[in-house]
Scaffold this motif. Structure first.
Motif, PDB file in Angstrom:
ATOM      1  N   GLN A 125      55.003  29.899  43.474  1.00  0.00           N
ATOM      2  CA  GLN A 125      54.847  29.322  42.142  1.00  0.00           C
ATOM      3  C   GLN A 125      53.390  29.003  41.812  1.00  0.00           C
ATOM      4  OE1 GLN A 125      57.662  26.120  41.740  1.00  0.00           O
ATOM      5  NE2 GLN A 125      59.352  27.425  42.330  1.00  0.00           N
ATOM      6  N   ASN A 126      52.494  29.826  42.357  1.00  0.00           N
ATOM      7  CA  ASN A 126      51.066  29.650  42.138  1.00  0.00           C
ATOM      8  C   ASN A 126      50.439  31.044  42.070  1.00  0.00           C
ATOM      9  OD1 ASN A 126      48.542  28.569  41.887  1.00  0.00           O
ATOM     10  ND2 ASN A 126      48.417  27.810  43.982  1.00  0.00           N
ATOM     11  N   TYR A 127      50.412  31.617  40.876  1.00  0.00           N
ATOM     12  CA  TYR A 127      49.969  32.996  40.654  1.00  0.00           C
ATOM     13  C   TYR A 127      48.455  32.996  40.488  1.00  0.00           C
ATOM     14  CZ  TYR A 127      50.840  37.772  38.804  1.00  0.00           C
ATOM     15  OH  TYR A 127      50.898  39.127  38.595  1.00  0.00           O
ATOM     16  N   GLN A 128      47.752  33.357  41.539  1.00  0.00           N
ATOM     17  CA  GLN A 128      46.289  33.282  41.577  1.00  0.00           C
ATOM     18  C   GLN A 128      45.642  34.570  41.084  1.00  0.00           C
ATOM     19  OE1 GLN A 128      44.340  30.677  42.814  1.00  0.00           O
ATOM     20  NE2 GLN A 128      46.202  29.455  42.912  1.00  0.00           N
ATOM     21  N   ALA A 129      44.424  34.435  40.556  1.00  0.00           N
ATOM     22  CA  ALA A 129      43.663  35.611  40.109  1.00  0.00           C
ATOM     23  C   ALA A 129      43.432  36.586  41.261  1.00  0.00           C
ATOM     24  CB  ALA A 129      42.335  35.173  39.498  1.00  0.00           C
ATOM     25  N   SER A 130      43.258  36.063  42.469  1.00  0.00           N
ATOM     26  CA  SER A 130      43.062  36.940  43.624  1.00  0.00           C
ATOM     27  C   SER A 130      44.300  37.789  43.888  1.00  0.00           C
ATOM     28  CB  SER A 130      42.708  36.116  44.870  1.00  0.00           C
ATOM     29  OG  SER A 130      43.724  35.163  45.147  1.00  0.00           O
ATOM     30  N   GLU A 131      45.483  37.227  43.656  1.00  0.00           N
ATOM     31  CA  GLU A 131      46.717  37.979  43.838  1.00  0.00           C
ATOM     32  C   GLU A 131      46.866  39.037  42.745  1.00  0.00           C
ATOM     33  OE1 GLU A 131      49.584  34.646  45.908  1.00  0.00           O
ATOM     34  OE2 GLU A 131      49.074  34.391  43.792  1.00  0.00           O
ATOM     35  N   VAL A 132      46.527  38.657  41.520  1.00  0.00           N
ATOM     36  CA  VAL A 132      46.573  39.607  40.397  1.00  0.00           C
ATOM     37  C   VAL A 132      45.643  40.781  40.684  1.00  0.00           C
ATOM     38  CG1 VAL A 132      45.980  39.918  37.947  1.00  0.00           C
ATOM     39  CG2 VAL A 132      47.228  37.877  38.685  1.00  0.00           C
ATOM     40  N   GLY A 133      44.432  40.494  41.133  1.00  0.00           N
ATOM     41  CA  GLY A 133      43.471  41.539  41.462  1.00  0.00           C
ATOM     42  C   GLY A 133      43.959  42.442  42.571  1.00  0.00           C
ATOM     43  N   GLN A 134      44.589  41.855  43.576  1.00  0.00           N
ATOM     44  CA  GLN A 134      45.115  42.655  44.692  1.00  0.00           C
ATOM     45  C   GLN A 134      46.254  43.554  44.206  1.00  0.00           C
ATOM     46  OE1 GLN A 134      43.742  43.066  47.488  1.00  0.00           O
ATOM     47  NE2 GLN A 134      45.305  44.144  48.634  1.00  0.00           N
ATOM     48  N   ILE A 135      47.119  43.041  43.355  1.00  0.00           N
ATOM     49  CA  ILE A 135      48.203  43.861  42.803  1.00  0.00           C
ATOM     50  C   ILE A 135      47.612  45.024  42.015  1.00  0.00           C
ATOM     51  CG2 ILE A 135      50.097  43.900  41.111  1.00  0.00           C
ATOM     52  CD1 ILE A 135      50.671  40.964  42.003  1.00  0.00           C
ATOM     53  N   ASP A 136      46.619  44.748  41.194  1.00  0.00           N
ATOM     54  CA  ASP A 136      45.984  45.817  40.414  1.00  0.00           C
ATOM     55  C   ASP A 136      45.371  46.881  41.326  1.00  0.00           C
ATOM     56  OD1 ASP A 136      46.724  44.477  38.119  1.00  0.00           O
ATOM     57  OD2 ASP A 136      44.682  43.922  37.530  1.00  0.00           O
ATOM     58  N   ARG A 137      44.710  46.457  42.400  1.00  0.00           N
ATOM     59  CA  ARG A 137      44.104  47.417  43.329  1.00  0.00           C
ATOM     60  C   ARG A 137      45.176  48.268  44.019  1.00  0.00           C
ATOM     61  NH1 ARG A 137      40.710  43.120  43.625  1.00  0.00           N
ATOM     62  NH2 ARG A 137      41.742  42.086  45.369  1.00  0.00           N
ATOM     63  N   ILE A 138      46.275  47.644  44.405  1.00  0.00           N
ATOM     64  CA  ILE A 138      47.359  48.381  45.060  1.00  0.00           C
ATOM     65  C   ILE A 138      47.953  49.400  44.097  1.00  0.00           C
ATOM     66  CG2 ILE A 138      49.712  48.173  45.980  1.00  0.00           C
ATOM     67  CD1 ILE A 138      48.750  45.410  47.127  1.00  0.00           C
ATOM     68  N   LEU A 139      48.234  48.971  42.870  1.00  0.00           N
ATOM     69  CA  LEU A 139      48.814  49.889  41.880  1.00  0.00           C
ATOM     70  C   LEU A 139      47.859  51.040  41.579  1.00  0.00           C
ATOM     71  CD1 LEU A 139      50.497  47.336  39.437  1.00  0.00           C
ATOM     72  CD2 LEU A 139      51.613  48.773  41.167  1.00  0.00           C
ATOM     73  N   ALA A 140      46.574  50.728  41.447  1.00  0.00           N
ATOM     74  CA  ALA A 140      45.585  51.773  41.162  1.00  0.00           C
ATOM     75  C   ALA A 140      45.513  52.774  42.307  1.00  0.00           C
ATOM     76  CB  ALA A 140      44.208  51.149  40.906  1.00  0.00           C
ATOM     77  N   ALA A 141      45.451  52.279  43.535  1.00  0.00           N
ATOM     78  CA  ALA A 141      45.337  53.169  44.691  1.00  0.00           C
ATOM     79  C   ALA A 141      46.620  53.969  44.922  1.00  0.00           C
ATOM     80  CB  ALA A 141      45.002  52.358  45.937  1.00  0.00           C
ATOM     81  N   THR A 142      47.751  53.336  44.760  1.00  0.00           N
ATOM     82  CA  THR A 142      49.030  53.994  45.035  1.00  0.00           C
ATOM     83  C   THR A 142      49.343  55.084  44.027  1.00  0.00           C
ATOM     84  OG1 THR A 142      49.875  51.958  46.028  1.00  0.00           O
ATOM     85  CG2 THR A 142      51.511  53.599  45.378  1.00  0.00           C
ATOM     86  N   PHE A 143      49.021  54.817  42.754  1.00  0.00           N
ATOM     87  CA  PHE A 143      49.424  55.739  41.696  1.00  0.00           C
ATOM     88  C   PHE A 143      48.258  56.462  41.034  1.00  0.00           C
ATOM     89  CE2 PHE A 143      52.736  52.395  41.845  1.00  0.00           C
ATOM     90  CZ  PHE A 143      53.750  53.188  42.367  1.00  0.00           C
ATOM     91  N   GLY A 144      47.045  56.324  41.602  1.00  0.00           N
ATOM     92  CA  GLY A 144      45.882  57.027  41.073  1.00  0.00           C
ATOM     93  C   GLY A 144      45.519  56.598  39.655  1.00  0.00           C
TER      94      GLY A 144
END
Length: 145
Positions: A37-56
């Motif tokens: 229940q604590n959605y941090q900017a660092s987590e958002v950034g990590q999700i974005d990096r994973i999505l970018a790398a996984t799906f080009g």
């Protein structure tokens, strides 16, 4: 006068897309990040990096996908349904890599959280990963911490 007493209802928001493997993965990544229940900017950034790398994807495309996944996570089915989509569409070795990615999101804020770890265990189990592979993903993530 009647308009004030009976205001018009806002139109329904745009319907959410049907979950596919891409959206299911993103929604599960968001679900892991939200578990404490604590959605941090660092987590958002990590999700974005994973999505970018996984799906080009380019960074803006990954951010848009994450935003869709956030909405889907709020209004869509539970973890087993998302995991089933991934089990049907993603090979076992790639699902093991997803577990590693989810651990990186859970630890992106620099803290271990029991709620996130329980959510991760539920997701890894629903993805059909073996106990050994679940333990290996956790151990590898904690060594990098």
């Amino acid at each position: 006068m009647f308009e004030r007493l009976f205001p018009r209802r806002k139109p329904d928001p745009t319907p959410l897309p049907q979950p596919n493997a891409q959206l299911a993965l993103g929604a599960l990544l968001v679900r892991v990040a939200l578990a404490d229940q604590n959605y941090q900017a660092s987590e958002v950034g990590q999700i974005d990096r994973i999505l970018a790398a996984t799906f080009g994807l380019k960074p803006l495309e990954a951010a848009k996908l994450r935003a869709t996944c956030e909405a889907l996570e709020r209004h869509a089915p539970g973890t087993p349904e998302f995991a089933q989509i991934l089990r049907n569409e993603v090979a076992y070795d790639d699902r093991k890599a997803l577990a590693d990615a989810m651990w990186s999101v859970a630890l992106a804020d620099g803290t271990r959280d029991a709620a996130e770890e329980l959510q991760l265990l539920a997701i890894e189990t629903a993805l059909g990963l073996s106990d050994d592979d679940i333990a290996a993903a956790r151990d590898a993530a904690l060594r990098q911490e």
